[in-house]
Write an enzyme that holds these catalytic residues in place. Structure first.
Site, PDB file in Angstrom:
ATOM      1  N   HIS A 164       0.824  -1.225   0.000  1.00 50.34           N
ATOM      2  CA  HIS A 164       0.000   0.000   0.000  1.00 50.34           C
ATOM      3  C   HIS A 164       0.852   1.266   0.000  1.00 50.34           C
ATOM      4  O   HIS A 164       0.312   2.365   0.061  1.00 50.34           O
ATOM      5  CB  HIS A 164      -0.946   0.017   1.202  1.00 50.34           C
ATOM      6  CG  HIS A 164      -1.949  -1.087   1.204  1.00 50.34           C
ATOM      7  ND1 HIS A 164      -2.779  -1.339   0.128  1.00 50.34           N
ATOM      8  CD2 HIS A 164      -2.259  -2.032   2.139  1.00 50.34           C
ATOM      9  CE1 HIS A 164      -3.555  -2.388   0.402  1.00 50.34           C
ATOM     10  NE2 HIS A 164      -3.256  -2.823   1.603  1.00 50.34           N
ATOM     11  N   ASP A 220      -2.784 -10.578  -2.517  1.00 48.80           N
ATOM     12  CA  ASP A 220      -3.332 -10.124  -1.234  1.00 48.80           C
ATOM     13  C   ASP A 220      -4.831  -9.824  -1.384  1.00 48.80           C
ATOM     14  O   ASP A 220      -5.302  -9.476  -2.469  1.00 48.80           O
ATOM     15  CB  ASP A 220      -2.585  -8.849  -0.813  1.00 48.80           C
ATOM     16  CG  ASP A 220      -2.884  -8.397   0.606  1.00 48.80           C
ATOM     17  OD1 ASP A 220      -2.062  -8.685   1.497  1.00 48.80           O
ATOM     18  OD2 ASP A 220      -3.941  -7.763   0.832  1.00 48.80           O
ATOM     19  N   ASP A 252      -4.436 -12.821   3.494  1.00 48.36           N
ATOM     20  CA  ASP A 252      -5.682 -12.334   4.107  1.00 48.36           C
ATOM     21  C   ASP A 252      -6.920 -12.587   3.244  1.00 48.36           C
ATOM     22  O   ASP A 252      -8.033 -12.244   3.651  1.00 48.36           O
ATOM     23  CB  ASP A 252      -5.577 -10.851   4.507  1.00 48.36           C
ATOM     24  CG  ASP A 252      -4.901  -9.981   3.480  1.00 48.36           C
ATOM     25  OD1 ASP A 252      -4.556 -10.483   2.396  1.00 48.36           O
ATOM     26  OD2 ASP A 252      -4.697  -8.781   3.759  1.00 48.36           O
ATOM     27  N   HIS A 261      -6.317  -7.276  -0.422  1.00 46.12           N
ATOM     28  CA  HIS A 261      -6.491  -5.858  -0.773  1.00 46.12           C
ATOM     29  C   HIS A 261      -5.701  -5.518  -2.039  1.00 46.12           C
ATOM     30  O   HIS A 261      -4.617  -6.073  -2.269  1.00 46.12           O
ATOM     31  CB  HIS A 261      -5.989  -4.972   0.376  1.00 46.12           C
ATOM     32  CG  HIS A 261      -6.650  -5.256   1.689  1.00 46.12           C
ATOM     33  ND1 HIS A 261      -6.105  -6.117   2.621  1.00 46.12           N
ATOM     34  CD2 HIS A 261      -7.808  -4.799   2.215  1.00 46.12           C
ATOM     35  CE1 HIS A 261      -6.904  -6.169   3.684  1.00 46.12           C
ATOM     36  NE2 HIS A 261      -7.943  -5.386   3.463  1.00 46.12           N
TER      37      HIS A 261
HETATM   38 ZN    ZN Z   1      -4.197  -7.103   2.711  1.00 46.56          ZN
END
Ligand code: ZN
Length: 343
Positions: free
Chosen positions: A159, A194, A283, A196
């Site tokens: 991120h 991931d 995740d 996200h």
């Molecule tokens: Zn994540």
């Protein structure tokens, strides 16, 4: 395979909180994650190494000088503010970062931190630097002939943009590994699995045609990081056509994830990279506290096998995946996909 981790230095970063729906909650990006992930490494009998110190070179090849100066000095300056908390949380977020750059530690924190999940404590810079050293060390052994290596990076990185921390991430370890591989390989692909979207990674390479970025993730229309990760984001300028997002509906399980991954990998094969970086979030697991997707433990083994079948030199970089009983099992399942160690 060789695994790189510096548990002692990486564990010194222990963020207290993050803001969820207006409420300060315990920060899930804990040092305990490292212990769980190391148990997965031990279960696979992998070859654990402490990374070497690569200095600032590989980090500065991705991040801007002003950002690295900020990260390495801001806590010292913050401490001098009367009654300041032990960790830096920004209390201002400029909506246009083309505004003038401030001298104040408070102002700079707002400039360089995009959300309330990235507190900077006394040891954050040191831990982030050694997390990045794991990525650089894994990339180095792959350049030197290992077929695959795993960087147990924590704090994670995907991120984080060139000069902007966010989502528990301070330095973009996957981007650092990819840039390191560019020393030898003309084309490198980053494959982000991931839960996200890897918005920082996308941002770093958005205008470049030498690093293809693929991310498979929960649809950001109603999920972090919200502003990035949509299918229409395909790169810009020279990078047009070199960024691919595969957003999946919330709750998608192993079969749907595998379909998205296979569709994405067809584009990676077309790009014909010399090496790949896997941004390995765990995740997307059905039991992960973030609860966005429902990939099973055996699903991570399938994902690992599919990626190993590319047959390319591979650096695996740890991203997300939060505390649950199966965190180590999921890592073990994924790495088992690369068990043969040969293309
Ligand atoms: Zn994540």
């Amino acid at each position: 395979m060789k695994v790189f981790s510096d548990q002692k230095r990486q564990s010194q970063h222990n963020p207290s909180g993050f803001l969820v729906n207006g409420v300060m909650q315990p920060n899930p990006e804990t040092p305990e994650r490292l212990e769980k992930l190391l148990s997965g490494v031990a279960a696979g009998g992998h070859d654990l190494h402490v990374p070497m110190d690569h200095g600032l070179g590989p980090i500065a090849a991705v991040h801007s000088p002003v950002y690295l100066k900020f990260l390495s000095t801001v806590h010292e300056r913050w401490k001098r503010i009367p009654d300041a908390t032990p960790e830096i949380f920004p209390n201002i977020h400029p909506d246009r970062r083309t505004a003038s750059y401030p001298l104040s530690a408070v102002g700079q924190a707002g400039f360089h931190i995009t959300d309330m999940s990235c507190p900077i404590g006394e040891h954050t810079w040191e831990a982030a630097r050694w997390s990045a050293n794991c990525a650089a060390s894994a990339a180095e052994v792959v350049l030197n002939g290992d077929h695959v290596a795993y960087a147990l990076c924590r704090p994670p990185g995907h991120h984080c943009f060139i000069d902007l921390a966010g989502g528990f991430c301070y330095l973009n370890n996957s981007a650092i590994a990819a840039q390191f591989l560019r020393q030898t390989h003309d084309r490198v692909a980053i494959i982000d699995v991931d839960l996200h979207h890897g918005n920082g990674t996308q941002g770093i390479f958005f205008a470049r045609d030498d690093v293809f970025t693929l991310s498979i993730h929960a649809d950001p229309a109603r999920f972090y990081p919200f502003f990035w990760g949509h299918a229409h984001e395909v790169g810009e300028g020279a990078g047009h056509g070199y960024n691919l997002n595969v957003p999946l509906p919330r709750g998608t399980g192993t079969d749907g994830f595998m379909k998205g991954l296979r569709d994405g990998l067809a584009h990676v094969r077309n790009f014909a990279p010399g090496a790949v970086v896997i941004a390995l979030g765990l995740d997307a697991y059905e039991g992960d506290p973030f609860g966005g997707l429902t990939v099973s433990t055996s699903g991570f083994s399938e994902i690992g096998k599919e990626l190993a079948a590319l047959g390319l030199p591979t650096v695996i970089v740890q991203e997300g995946g939060y505390l649950c009983n199966e965190l180590g099992d999921n890592l073990h399942a994924f790495l088992s996909g690369f068990a043969d160690g040969t293309p």
